[in-house]
Write a protein that holds these residues in place. Structure first.
Motif, PDB file in Angstrom:
ATOM      1  N   MET A 163      -1.079  -0.193  -3.215  1.00  0.00           N
ATOM      2  CA  MET A 163      -2.944  -0.103  -3.627  1.00  0.00           C
ATOM      3  C   MET A 163      -2.564   1.718  -3.645  1.00  0.00           C
ATOM      4  SD  MET A 163      -6.103  -1.784  -1.656  1.00  0.00           S
ATOM      5  CE  MET A 163      -5.294  -3.521  -2.828  1.00  0.00           C
ATOM      6  N   VAL A 192       0.717  -0.999   0.412  1.00  0.00           N
ATOM      7  CA  VAL A 192       0.222  -0.232  -0.375  1.00  0.00           C
ATOM      8  C   VAL A 192       0.732   1.250   0.023  1.00  0.00           C
ATOM      9  CG1 VAL A 192      -2.303   1.360   1.136  1.00  0.00           C
ATOM     10  CG2 VAL A 192      -2.218  -1.062   1.052  1.00  0.00           C
ATOM     11  N   HIS A 209      -5.446  -6.585  -1.903  1.00  0.00           N
ATOM     12  CA  HIS A 209      -4.837  -7.741  -2.791  1.00  0.00           C
ATOM     13  C   HIS A 209      -5.148  -9.346  -3.055  1.00  0.00           C
ATOM     14  CE1 HIS A 209      -2.894  -4.424  -0.571  1.00  0.00           C
ATOM     15  NE2 HIS A 209      -1.769  -4.107  -1.455  1.00  0.00           N
ATOM     16  N   PHE A 232      -7.586   1.485   0.224  1.00  0.00           N
ATOM     17  CA  PHE A 232      -7.608   0.553   0.520  1.00  0.00           C
ATOM     18  C   PHE A 232      -7.826  -0.043   1.888  1.00  0.00           C
ATOM     19  CE2 PHE A 232      -4.873  -1.424   4.493  1.00  0.00           C
ATOM     20  CZ  PHE A 232      -5.158  -2.925   4.561  1.00  0.00           C
TER      21      PHE A 232
END
Length: 284
Positions: free
Chosen positions: A202, A190, A225, A207
């Motif tokens: 991400m 992330v 994920h 997220f």
């Protein structure tokens, strides 16, 4: 816990990254939030951003590896908002790259001190108060995809810390009374200061949005994920294959199962056998 309006939330490591994004999610839902981190300047910046929309946010400098500072954080949260309903143990550090046989013990210990024992401090300090208050509470520990498999080459100290966090959080889930929800948040890559490859991770807000959906749904494993399932299957399939070849199931094969024996002989009073098979004590 589905409605966070008016709830009191404490988030560690919340000046930036995932912690900050989760704080924004709770503020948007009307929660009162204490954000904690080691750097006061970053906390002040974060609080300013979070309160632009009228959120109620307080800041507290805290090193989670110091038990006394975590206790002071709890005291601050109770005195500021009159209590705490949700704890997010988010603060963590990244890996110190090294092969297992070359790793310096002090480097491994430094990672464990934050990612495992620092989280444990939060669980212990806030958990005791949550148990005593007997009102709906929640504890969420931020783990990693590394809870389930080795995602970081030459980062065994970090992976060990996250595997251990899975074990600790699973044990916590069994042990706490029914009014305390427990969850394990398992991010992959992330965008944050923790990850060196931030441009490939991400989106942090995306997220956090996904995490909140699962928190509101009462999930224990809070995931993202999608490709992680491939890595998880690789590990589990290998384990299951080994059992199938060398220790296949048979009638009465629970004869040596520790928890079955414990229930039969009363080794673990208060934990009936069903509690070890996906259900929490009390059937919750």
């Amino acid at each position: 816990m589905k409605d966070f309006k008016g709830k009191r939330v404490v988030i560690t490591g919340a000046a930036t990254g995932i912690g900050f994004a989760l704080a924004a999610q709770f503020v948007a839902r009307g929660a009162k939030v204490v954000i904690a981190a080691r750097r006061r300047d970053r906390l002040e910046e974060a609080a300013k951003a979070l309160t632009k929309s009228g959120g109620e946010v307080a800041i507290f400098e805290c090193d989670i590896t110091e038990l006394s500072q975590v206790e002071a954080l709890a005291d601050f949260a109770w005195s500021t908002f009159g209590g705490v309903d949700v704890l997010i143990n988010n603060a963590g550090v990244g890996p110190i790259p090294s092969k297992v046989i070359d790793a310096k013990p002090e480097d491994v210990q430094s990672v464990l001190n934050v990612n495992l024992f620092g989280v444990w401090n939060g669980v212990s300090v806030f958990g005791k108060r949550f148990v005593a208050e007997s009102t709906p509470k929640a504890i969420y520990n931020v783990g990693s995809e590394n809870c389930f498999f080795n995602a970081v080459p030459e980062g065994a100290g970090y992976v060990v810390s996250k595997h251990a966090l899975l074990a600790m959080t699973s044990a916590l889930r069994e042990e706490v009374p029914d009014h305390i929800e427990v969850g394990l948040i398992c991010p992959g890559l992330v965008k944050s200061e923790l990850a060196r490859e931030t441009s490939d991770g991400m989106d942090t807000d995306a997220f956090a949005t996904l995490v909140m959906r699962q928190i509101e749904a009462g999930e224990f494993f809070i995931v993202a994920h999608a490709y992680n399932v491939v890595r998880i299957h690789e590990r589990l399939d290998e384990v299951i294959s080994a059992y199938g070849q060398y220790a296949p199931r048979y009638q009465g094969d629970d004869e040596f199962d520790v928890r079955t024996l414990g229930d039969r002989h009363g080794w673990y009073p208060g934990y009936p056998i069903h509690a070890y098979r996906g259900a929490r004590p009390g059937g919750a």
